[in-house]
Design a protein around this motif. Sequence first.
Motif, PDB file in Angstrom:
ATOM      1  N   GLU A   9     -99.091 -23.792 -21.530  1.00  0.00           N
ATOM      2  CA  GLU A   9     -97.771 -24.387 -21.759  1.00  0.00           C
ATOM      3  C   GLU A   9     -97.677 -24.954 -23.173  1.00  0.00           C
ATOM      4  OE1 GLU A   9     -95.084 -24.135 -20.027  1.00  0.00           O
ATOM      5  OE2 GLU A   9     -96.186 -23.051 -18.484  1.00  0.00           O
ATOM      6  N   TYR A  10     -98.773 -25.535 -23.654  1.00  0.00           N
ATOM      7  CA  TYR A  10     -98.772 -26.060 -25.028  1.00  0.00           C
ATOM      8  C   TYR A  10     -98.690 -24.925 -26.044  1.00  0.00           C
ATOM      9  CZ  TYR A  10     -99.284 -30.939 -23.867  1.00  0.00           C
ATOM     10  OH  TYR A  10     -99.032 -32.215 -23.411  1.00  0.00           O
ATOM     11  N   PHE A  11     -99.304 -23.794 -25.711  1.00  0.00           N
ATOM     12  CA  PHE A  11     -99.217 -22.636 -26.604  1.00  0.00           C
ATOM     13  C   PHE A  11     -97.752 -22.179 -26.700  1.00  0.00           C
ATOM     14  CE2 PHE A  11     -99.092 -17.992 -27.103  1.00  0.00           C
ATOM     15  CZ  PHE A  11     -99.626 -17.900 -28.375  1.00  0.00           C
ATOM     16  N   LYS A  12     -97.083 -22.126 -25.536  1.00  0.00           N
ATOM     17  CA  LYS A  12     -95.669 -21.717 -25.525  1.00  0.00           C
ATOM     18  C   LYS A  12     -94.823 -22.688 -26.351  1.00  0.00           C
ATOM     19  CE  LYS A  12     -95.816 -19.644 -20.935  1.00  0.00           C
ATOM     20  NZ  LYS A  12     -95.543 -19.972 -19.529  1.00  0.00           N
ATOM     21  N   GLU A  54     -91.442 -36.965 -26.546  1.00  0.00           N
ATOM     22  CA  GLU A  54     -90.320 -37.799 -26.986  1.00  0.00           C
ATOM     23  C   GLU A  54     -89.877 -37.419 -28.393  1.00  0.00           C
ATOM     24  OE1 GLU A  54     -91.078 -41.973 -25.146  1.00  0.00           O
ATOM     25  OE2 GLU A  54     -90.296 -42.238 -27.181  1.00  0.00           O
ATOM     26  N   SER A  55     -90.876 -37.181 -29.253  1.00  0.00           N
ATOM     27  CA  SER A  55     -90.514 -36.964 -30.661  1.00  0.00           C
ATOM     28  C   SER A  55     -90.071 -35.547 -30.995  1.00  0.00           C
ATOM     29  CB  SER A  55     -91.653 -37.409 -31.583  1.00  0.00           C
ATOM     30  OG  SER A  55     -92.889 -37.124 -31.030  1.00  0.00           O
ATOM     31  N   ILE A  56     -90.357 -34.554 -30.156  1.00  0.00           N
ATOM     32  CA  ILE A  56     -89.922 -33.187 -30.523  1.00  0.00           C
ATOM     33  C   ILE A  56     -88.526 -32.844 -30.013  1.00  0.00           C
ATOM     34  CG2 ILE A  56     -92.230 -32.140 -30.717  1.00  0.00           C
ATOM     35  CD1 ILE A  56     -91.629 -30.885 -27.929  1.00  0.00           C
ATOM     36  N   SER A  57     -87.909 -33.770 -29.279  1.00  0.00           N
ATOM     37  CA  SER A  57     -86.619 -33.434 -28.655  1.00  0.00           C
ATOM     38  C   SER A  57     -85.587 -32.932 -29.668  1.00  0.00           C
ATOM     39  CB  SER A  57     -86.073 -34.640 -27.903  1.00  0.00           C
ATOM     40  OG  SER A  57     -85.908 -35.698 -28.782  1.00  0.00           O
ATOM     41  N   SER A  58     -85.604 -33.479 -30.889  1.00  0.00           N
ATOM     42  CA  SER A  58     -84.589 -33.089 -31.871  1.00  0.00           C
ATOM     43  C   SER A  58     -84.882 -31.725 -32.500  1.00  0.00           C
ATOM     44  CB  SER A  58     -84.508 -34.148 -32.962  1.00  0.00           C
ATOM     45  OG  SER A  58     -85.773 -34.255 -33.580  1.00  0.00           O
ATOM     46  N   LEU A  59     -86.098 -31.225 -32.322  1.00  0.00           N
ATOM     47  CA  LEU A  59     -86.471 -29.966 -32.988  1.00  0.00           C
ATOM     48  C   LEU A  59     -86.182 -28.721 -32.155  1.00  0.00           C
ATOM     49  CD1 LEU A  59     -89.899 -30.854 -34.598  1.00  0.00           C
ATOM     50  CD2 LEU A  59     -87.807 -30.297 -35.791  1.00  0.00           C
ATOM     51  N   LEU A  60     -85.984 -28.913 -30.854  1.00  0.00           N
ATOM     52  CA  LEU A  60     -85.791 -27.743 -29.993  1.00  0.00           C
ATOM     53  C   LEU A  60     -84.373 -27.707 -29.420  1.00  0.00           C
ATOM     54  CD1 LEU A  60     -89.091 -27.818 -27.892  1.00  0.00           C
ATOM     55  CD2 LEU A  60     -88.614 -26.424 -29.884  1.00  0.00           C
ATOM     56  N   LYS A  61     -83.981 -26.490 -29.007  1.00  0.00           N
ATOM     57  CA  LYS A  61     -82.688 -26.360 -28.332  1.00  0.00           C
ATOM     58  C   LYS A  61     -82.814 -27.079 -26.989  1.00  0.00           C
ATOM     59  CE  LYS A  61     -82.079 -21.784 -30.165  1.00  0.00           C
ATOM     60  NZ  LYS A  61     -82.498 -20.437 -29.837  1.00  0.00           N
ATOM     61  N   GLU A  62     -81.677 -27.638 -26.529  1.00  0.00           N
ATOM     62  CA  GLU A  62     -81.714 -28.473 -25.320  1.00  0.00           C
ATOM     63  C   GLU A  62     -82.352 -27.768 -24.125  1.00  0.00           C
ATOM     64  OE1 GLU A  62     -78.027 -30.612 -24.877  1.00  0.00           O
ATOM     65  OE2 GLU A  62     -78.569 -31.008 -22.788  1.00  0.00           O
ATOM     66  N   LYS A  63     -81.976 -26.480 -23.931  1.00  0.00           N
ATOM     67  CA  LYS A  63     -82.474 -25.738 -22.762  1.00  0.00           C
ATOM     68  C   LYS A  63     -83.996 -25.516 -22.884  1.00  0.00           C
ATOM     69  CE  LYS A  63     -81.709 -21.636 -20.066  1.00  0.00           C
ATOM     70  NZ  LYS A  63     -81.448 -20.217 -20.181  1.00  0.00           N
ATOM     71  N   ASP A  64     -84.414 -25.084 -24.089  1.00  0.00           N
ATOM     72  CA  ASP A  64     -85.850 -24.842 -24.320  1.00  0.00           C
ATOM     73  C   ASP A  64     -86.632 -26.123 -24.112  1.00  0.00           C
ATOM     74  OD1 ASP A  64     -85.420 -22.254 -24.954  1.00  0.00           O
ATOM     75  OD2 ASP A  64     -85.427 -22.554 -27.127  1.00  0.00           O
ATOM     76  N   TYR A  65     -86.072 -27.231 -24.650  1.00  0.00           N
ATOM     77  CA  TYR A  65     -86.765 -28.517 -24.570  1.00  0.00           C
ATOM     78  C   TYR A  65     -86.967 -28.930 -23.121  1.00  0.00           C
ATOM     79  CZ  TYR A  65     -87.706 -33.486 -24.922  1.00  0.00           C
ATOM     80  OH  TYR A  65     -88.279 -34.722 -24.785  1.00  0.00           O
ATOM     81  N   SER A  66     -85.871 -28.823 -22.328  1.00  0.00           N
ATOM     82  CA  SER A  66     -85.997 -29.312 -20.947  1.00  0.00           C
ATOM     83  C   SER A  66     -86.924 -28.413 -20.127  1.00  0.00           C
ATOM     84  CB  SER A  66     -84.605 -29.487 -20.330  1.00  0.00           C
ATOM     85  OG  SER A  66     -84.284 -28.441 -19.516  1.00  0.00           O
ATOM     86  N   THR A  67     -86.847 -27.072 -20.334  1.00  0.00           N
ATOM     87  CA  THR A  67     -87.748 -26.174 -19.590  1.00  0.00           C
ATOM     88  C   THR A  67     -89.200 -26.456 -19.962  1.00  0.00           C
ATOM     89  OG1 THR A  67     -86.024 -24.523 -19.823  1.00  0.00           O
ATOM     90  CG2 THR A  67     -88.120 -23.742 -18.986  1.00  0.00           C
ATOM     91  N   SER A  68     -89.444 -26.503 -21.269  1.00  0.00           N
ATOM     92  CA  SER A  68     -90.810 -26.661 -21.745  1.00  0.00           C
ATOM     93  C   SER A  68     -91.404 -28.014 -21.329  1.00  0.00           C
ATOM     94  CB  SER A  68     -90.821 -26.521 -23.267  1.00  0.00           C
ATOM     95  OG  SER A  68     -92.090 -26.695 -23.756  1.00  0.00           O
ATOM     96  N   THR A  69     -90.639 -29.083 -21.498  1.00  0.00           N
ATOM     97  CA  THR A  69     -91.192 -30.403 -21.174  1.00  0.00           C
ATOM     98  C   THR A  69     -91.420 -30.570 -19.664  1.00  0.00           C
ATOM     99  OG1 THR A  69     -88.996 -31.333 -21.206  1.00  0.00           O
ATOM    100  CG2 THR A  69     -90.299 -31.676 -23.160  1.00  0.00           C
ATOM    101  N   ASN A  70     -90.512 -29.993 -18.860  1.00  0.00           N
ATOM    102  CA  ASN A  70     -90.712 -30.096 -17.402  1.00  0.00           C
ATOM    103  C   ASN A  70     -91.990 -29.379 -16.983  1.00  0.00           C
ATOM    104  OD1 ASN A  70     -88.508 -31.641 -16.889  1.00  0.00           O
ATOM    105  ND2 ASN A  70     -87.155 -29.929 -16.425  1.00  0.00           N
ATOM    106  N   GLU A  71     -92.197 -28.196 -17.558  1.00  0.00           N
ATOM    107  CA  GLU A  71     -93.416 -27.432 -17.221  1.00  0.00           C
ATOM    108  C   GLU A  71     -94.657 -28.219 -17.637  1.00  0.00           C
ATOM    109  OE1 GLU A  71     -94.089 -24.628 -15.547  1.00  0.00           O
ATOM    110  OE2 GLU A  71     -92.001 -24.712 -14.949  1.00  0.00           O
ATOM    111  N   ILE A  72     -94.619 -28.765 -18.850  1.00  0.00           N
ATOM    112  CA  ILE A  72     -95.775 -29.519 -19.353  1.00  0.00           C
ATOM    113  C   ILE A  72     -96.044 -30.741 -18.472  1.00  0.00           C
ATOM    114  CG2 ILE A  72     -96.571 -30.980 -21.282  1.00  0.00           C
ATOM    115  CD1 ILE A  72     -95.402 -28.848 -23.162  1.00  0.00           C
ATOM    116  N   LYS A  73     -94.985 -31.463 -18.112  1.00  0.00           N
ATOM    117  CA  LYS A  73     -95.156 -32.661 -17.275  1.00  0.00           C
ATOM    118  C   LYS A  73     -95.759 -32.288 -15.915  1.00  0.00           C
ATOM    119  CE  LYS A  73     -91.484 -35.483 -19.242  1.00  0.00           C
ATOM    120  NZ  LYS A  73     -90.088 -35.902 -19.085  1.00  0.00           N
ATOM    121  N   ASN A  74     -95.253 -31.218 -15.318  1.00  0.00           N
ATOM    122  CA  ASN A  74     -95.779 -30.797 -14.006  1.00  0.00           C
ATOM    123  C   ASN A  74     -97.245 -30.386 -14.085  1.00  0.00           C
ATOM    124  OD1 ASN A  74     -93.420 -31.242 -12.652  1.00  0.00           O
ATOM    125  ND2 ASN A  74     -92.643 -29.161 -12.949  1.00  0.00           N
ATOM    126  N   LYS A  75     -97.569 -29.664 -15.152  1.00  0.00           N
ATOM    127  CA  LYS A  75     -98.952 -29.190 -15.298  1.00  0.00           C
ATOM    128  C   LYS A  75     -99.897 -30.373 -15.551  1.00  0.00           C
ATOM    129  CE  LYS A  75     -98.412 -24.572 -15.142  1.00  0.00           C
ATOM    130  NZ  LYS A  75     -97.025 -24.454 -14.777  1.00  0.00           N
TER     131      LYS A  75
END
Lengths: 197, 114
Positions: A187-190, A119-140
């Motif tokens: 995924e956290y490393f990425k 929730e808190s990193i959303s403002s730090l990443l580009k929208e596309k990177d944020y959604s890809t990364s968070t979806n992967e993390i949530k699935n894992k």
Amino acid sequence: MKKKENNKTWYIWMILGVILGIIIGQFFHKDYFQLDTQISVIEIVDLLVTVGLALYVARILDRKIRHEQFTIDLFIAKIDDIESQIKSIENLIQEKDVSMQIIYTKFHVLSIAKNSLLESISSLLKEKDYSTSTNEIKNKHKTFKLIATNTPIDKTDTSVVVKNGKGTYSVQRISEIMIESYALKDEYFKLKVLLTE
Amino acid sequence: MDNIILKIAMDFSRTPGVRYKNEGEFSGEEFRNSCLRPKLEQALSNHVKLIVDLDGTAGLGTSFLEESFGGLIREDGFEYKTLQENIKFVSNENPDYIDEVNEYLKDAYEKKGK
């Protein structure tokens, strides 16, 4: 020792600067250079404003950069904490007769920490990177929890044997859990790389 | 009549446990038989919704959630549609639980159909 060496280098640069200043100064005595010895008030004001603005911008920018770096460091520390929670689950499932309740609580805390971070990193990443990364993390996370806290419906299945609330995982199940936890940590490393880019 | 609220932490246990009763205390099987199914039947007969509050526990394992909610379809023969329409899940602490429960309901329905 290092400070002394730095001082020495500083003196050398100062001496070079003075020599350069003298050489440049000599040119002003030549005919092709005209040095105006008078300076108008407007020019002084202009100079002062320019210098003032330069200092002001430098300070504000510096503070902003420091603040951003501090925020990134804070999130990386939070990711480190999540990684250590994953590690502690990895260790726990390898024990014999481990309390299943402790495992559930660890997953509960891990999930809350993950949600708070994402929730808190959303403002730090580009929208596309944020959604890809968070979806992967949530699935894992989902797969990791499923493989570690799902005991079999079929009572003859011995992949996790539970008695009196304590469970023992089979070697095969431990391997499967380790594979999923590695994938999650990756995924956290990425995400860390994305944050520092 | 108002909707019926079932708060797992208050009405059952703050430390829900494993899947089956013979595996340990506060199992999903026990929760389904002693709390969830009676409250659901009460809600259905009164034409109100059952609100299941998942907050306040020390953690809900996959087996507990699957046995409790998936078990309503697998063991108790409830229709997936009936459960979808009449149970509402709430969790402010960890909304992941809501997604999980909905997935287990869907899985149990799909497996039953096969």
